[in-house]
Design a protein around this motif. Structure first.
Motif, PDB file in Angstrom:
ATOM      1  N   ARG A 187     -44.408 -29.093 -66.180  1.00  0.00           N
ATOM      2  CA  ARG A 187     -43.129 -29.855 -66.072  1.00  0.00           C
ATOM      3  C   ARG A 187     -43.328 -30.755 -67.509  1.00  0.00           C
ATOM      4  NH1 ARG A 187     -46.128 -32.088 -61.333  1.00  0.00           N
ATOM      5  NH2 ARG A 187     -44.263 -31.822 -60.376  1.00  0.00           N
TER       6      ARG A 187
ATOM      7  N   GLN B  48     -39.250 -27.412 -65.576  1.00  0.00           N
ATOM      8  CA  GLN B  48     -40.516 -26.672 -64.496  1.00  0.00           C
ATOM      9  C   GLN B  48     -40.528 -25.690 -64.108  1.00  0.00           C
ATOM     10  OE1 GLN B  48     -41.910 -29.879 -60.634  1.00  0.00           O
ATOM     11  NE2 GLN B  48     -39.639 -28.611 -60.159  1.00  0.00           N
TER      12      GLN B  48
ATOM     13  N   HIS C 195     -27.629 -26.061 -55.934  1.00  0.00           N
ATOM     14  CA  HIS C 195     -28.501 -27.121 -56.716  1.00  0.00           C
ATOM     15  C   HIS C 195     -27.106 -27.432 -57.455  1.00  0.00           C
ATOM     16  CE1 HIS C 195     -32.294 -25.873 -54.831  1.00  0.00           C
ATOM     17  NE2 HIS C 195     -31.860 -24.852 -56.012  1.00  0.00           N
TER      18      HIS C 195
ATOM     19  N   ARG D  62     -29.323 -28.698 -61.669  1.00  0.00           N
ATOM     20  CA  ARG D  62     -30.156 -27.444 -62.219  1.00  0.00           C
ATOM     21  C   ARG D  62     -30.107 -26.237 -62.009  1.00  0.00           C
ATOM     22  NH1 ARG D  62     -34.722 -28.715 -57.800  1.00  0.00           N
ATOM     23  NH2 ARG D  62     -34.985 -26.857 -56.768  1.00  0.00           N
TER      24      ARG D  62
ATOM     25  N   GLU E 108     -32.234 -21.713 -62.555  1.00  0.00           N
ATOM     26  CA  GLU E 108     -32.845 -21.471 -62.162  1.00  0.00           C
ATOM     27  C   GLU E 108     -33.018 -20.056 -62.453  1.00  0.00           C
ATOM     28  OE1 GLU E 108     -34.185 -23.737 -58.467  1.00  0.00           O
ATOM     29  OE2 GLU E 108     -33.450 -22.042 -58.120  1.00  0.00           O
TER      30      GLU E 108
ATOM     31  N   TRP F  63     -35.541 -17.015 -62.537  1.00  0.00           N
ATOM     32  CA  TRP F  63     -35.996 -15.924 -61.916  1.00  0.00           C
ATOM     33  C   TRP F  63     -37.276 -14.531 -61.974  1.00  0.00           C
ATOM     34  CZ3 TRP F  63     -33.514 -16.010 -56.362  1.00  0.00           C
ATOM     35  CH2 TRP F  63     -33.938 -17.999 -55.230  1.00  0.00           C
TER      36      TRP F  63
ATOM     37  N   PRO G 263     -26.392 -23.840 -61.916  1.00  0.00           N
ATOM     38  CA  PRO G 263     -26.148 -24.571 -61.497  1.00  0.00           C
ATOM     39  C   PRO G 263     -24.891 -24.439 -60.316  1.00  0.00           C
ATOM     40  CG  PRO G 263     -26.185 -25.261 -63.345  1.00  0.00           C
ATOM     41  CD  PRO G 263     -25.898 -24.080 -63.694  1.00  0.00           C
TER      42      PRO G 263
ATOM     43  N   GLU H 204     -40.470 -19.127 -61.859  1.00  0.00           N
ATOM     44  CA  GLU H 204     -39.212 -19.696 -61.212  1.00  0.00           C
ATOM     45  C   GLU H 204     -39.240 -20.607 -62.717  1.00  0.00           C
ATOM     46  OE1 GLU H 204     -37.058 -21.768 -57.610  1.00  0.00           O
ATOM     47  OE2 GLU H 204     -37.708 -22.263 -58.842  1.00  0.00           O
TER      48      GLU H 204
ATOM     49  N   GLN I 274     -37.242 -24.054 -63.845  1.00  0.00           N
ATOM     50  CA  GLN I 274     -36.214 -25.102 -63.688  1.00  0.00           C
ATOM     51  C   GLN I 274     -36.124 -25.614 -64.795  1.00  0.00           C
ATOM     52  OE1 GLN I 274     -37.403 -27.173 -60.426  1.00  0.00           O
ATOM     53  NE2 GLN I 274     -37.166 -25.786 -59.233  1.00  0.00           N
ATOM     54  N   THR I 275     -34.309 -25.999 -65.551  1.00  0.00           N
ATOM     55  CA  THR I 275     -33.705 -26.796 -66.596  1.00  0.00           C
ATOM     56  C   THR I 275     -32.143 -27.316 -65.908  1.00  0.00           C
ATOM     57  OG1 THR I 275     -32.205 -24.850 -67.138  1.00  0.00           O
ATOM     58  CG2 THR I 275     -34.572 -24.624 -67.618  1.00  0.00           C
TER      59      THR I 275
ATOM     60  N   LEU J 200     -34.974 -32.717 -61.982  1.00  0.00           N
ATOM     61  CA  LEU J 200     -35.429 -31.184 -61.383  1.00  0.00           C
ATOM     62  C   LEU J 200     -36.324 -31.499 -59.883  1.00  0.00           C
ATOM     63  CD1 LEU J 200     -37.140 -30.118 -64.319  1.00  0.00           C
ATOM     64  CD2 LEU J 200     -35.092 -29.253 -63.460  1.00  0.00           C
TER      65      LEU J 200
ATOM     66  N   GLU K  41     -36.914 -32.075 -55.677  1.00  0.00           N
ATOM     67  CA  GLU K  41     -36.793 -31.418 -54.132  1.00  0.00           C
ATOM     68  C   GLU K  41     -35.848 -31.499 -54.109  1.00  0.00           C
ATOM     69  OE1 GLU K  41     -38.376 -28.244 -53.850  1.00  0.00           O
ATOM     70  OE2 GLU K  41     -39.246 -28.748 -56.063  1.00  0.00           O
TER      71      GLU K  41
END
Length: 475
Positions: A378, A383, A400, A403, A405, A407, A435, A453, A455-456, A460, A462
């Motif tokens: 992270r 992350q 979201h 962020r 993502e 995958w 996003p 995954e 994430q940017t 970030l 949850e």
């Protein structure tokens, strides 16, 4: 012959076995002593001929862990009651008794913590069978453990007469004794009239409800309202939070057992421990010739009476020249302490929490109803997670705000929804999720799906999840 209904209490989030036990995944669900978790071992111990399926009283964050672990040992719960807030053992036991009494007020139940170790399951079931007639006749039976040492970390039960080690039926209880100092503990053990209080009780549902009516009528009224106002939610029963909020937090020992006049004690002479510290884990484990207890991926060189435990196959723990040391290594935290100081672990957790360290309460691996994820790396705006989705499970349909993502599927075959598009993705295939885009991953295959995954974004957390549909009724 009627069934005995086990009531497993597993809502606690104790820290005494940190860093293996944490608030997000406490010790009852961890594999501390054997291949089963302590909770699974407790369920197995109270199963078989004469036992009904267990009733579990737990907290909301653990409801999916409970069902998953019971499914793995083929012991699905008869009911899972969700406490809105932790209120200690008295309200939890009463809620289970009221739930059972609605079906049969004379049903027999045994209340047990879900994190104790009793290696001789057959021997303990024999003790239950010996105590059963007394409980059926209207007594409250508590199980006392024959002490093998002067322990200051346990409460004691004083018998009306000396325990000769040959008890085949419950004995009369004189009184409960709080945790003694060392000198008092020595005297009590030497007398032969004291047993450890294991917090295990057997009684009819009607018997314990009547006891609450005499000794804690306020709690009986409030918990009754909470049970009557409960609602079903998938496979669990959620107790009414409004009524529950006014319930006192108190142990069943203090609320009922120390006041009731119908108590009997069934002595149990086998091994038992509540694994209340790493010192207790060392005592309950098999040692090598030098008194060392070693996990896989742990090595001791010229060590004595030492506990070395690695919690990750990629982490080798080596002790050299250590005596009376506990060393516990997890991927994100390490504990090193004198065995005699192991009960002070709670102080370390409090210090970490005060410093804002996430290791105080949470693991890098986070268990979810569909599987689990762990954070690999992270930074301030990124992350990286490894996500494992179990067969026939699915993430929620979500989006979201803050962020994006990426995958990458590295194992298995996934069904992925992005916006209006649905596609099948196999190993080495990847996808980008902007996003605000609705997306979901489902695993319809026979083996787990594993993806990386990335994430940017500027945030970030949850809590940046908007759920539109969820198999597990999360909001």
């Amino acid at each position: 012959m009627s069934w005995i209904h086990p009531v497993l209490l597993c809502g606690g989030s104790g820290t005494r076995l940190w860093p293996v036990s944490r608030q997000s995944f406490p010790k009852q669900f961890a594999q501390i002593a054997g291949e089963d978790s302590l909770f699974q071992a407790s369920a197995r111990r109270l199963s078989g001929p004469g036992f009904a399926a267990p009733i579990v009283v737990t907290a909301d964050p653990f409801r999916f862990i409970v069902s998953e672990q019971l499914e793995k040992v083929a012991l699905p719960a008869l009911a899972t009651l969700i406490e809105p807030e932790p209120r200690n053992t008295a309200p939890a036991v009463l809620a289970a008794a009221l739930w059972l009494a609605d079906r049969d007020p004379d049903t027999l139940m045994i209340s047990a913590p879900g994190d104790h170790v009793i290696p001789d399951g057959d021997g303990f079931r024999a003790a239950i069978a010996a105590a059963r007639p007394v409980a059926e006749a209207g007594a409250i039976v508590t199980f006392g453990i024959t002490p093998d040492r002067a322990e200051t970390g346990y409460g004691y039960l004083e018998l009306a007469e000396v325990d000769d080690g040959a008890a085949e039926a419950p004995r009369r209880l004189e009184r409960f004794i709080e945790k003694p100092d060392a000198a008092r503990a020595e005297d009590m053990v030497r007398s032969g009239r004291f047993l450890w209080n294991a917090g295990l009780f057997m009684f009819r549902a009607r018997t314990i409800i009547d006891a609450f009516g005499r000794h804690a009528p306020d709690m009986l009224r409030q918990v009754t309202q909470s049970v009557r106002g409960a609602r079903s939610d998938l496979h669990v029963t959620r107790l009414c939070s409004h009524a529950w909020s006014g319930v006192r937090a108190i142990s069943i020992d203090h609320a009922i057992m120390e006041k009731a006049d119908c108590l009997q004690v069934m002595p149990y002479h086998g091994r038992w421990t509540d694994l209340g510290s790493w010192q207790a884990v060392w005592q309950a484990s098999r040692c090598d010739k030098d008194g060392n207890v070693l996990s896989a991926h742990a090595t001791a060189i010229e060590c004595e009476n030492t506990l070395l435990r690695s919690e990750h196959e990629g982490l080798e723990l080596v002790g050299i020249g250590l005596t009376d040391i506990v060393a516990i290594a997890t991927p994100d935290a390490v504990l090193v302490a004198q065995r005699s100081q192991a009960q002070r672990v709670g102080e370390a957790v409090a210090a970490l929490r005060a410093d804002g360290a996430h290791q105080a309460t949470a693991f890098a691996r986070d268990h979810r109803p569909w599987g689990w994820y762990e954070v690999l790396a992270r930074g301030s705006h990124f992350q990286v997670k490894r996500i494992t989705v179990t067969p026939q499970a699915a993430l929620s349909l979500q989006s979201h705000l803050h962020r994006a993502e990426h995958w990458v599927v590295v194992e298995g075959t996934a069904t992925i929804t992005i916006g209006e598009d649905m596609r099948i993705m196999c190993e080495n295939q990847s996808v980008y999720i902007p996003p605000g885009t609705r997306h979901r991953l489902a695993n319809h295959g026979p083996r787990p799906v594993v993806l990386i995954e990335v994430q940017t974004g500027a945030y970030l957390g949850e809590d940046d999840i908007i759920r539109y549909d969820d198999l597990y009724a999360r909001h």
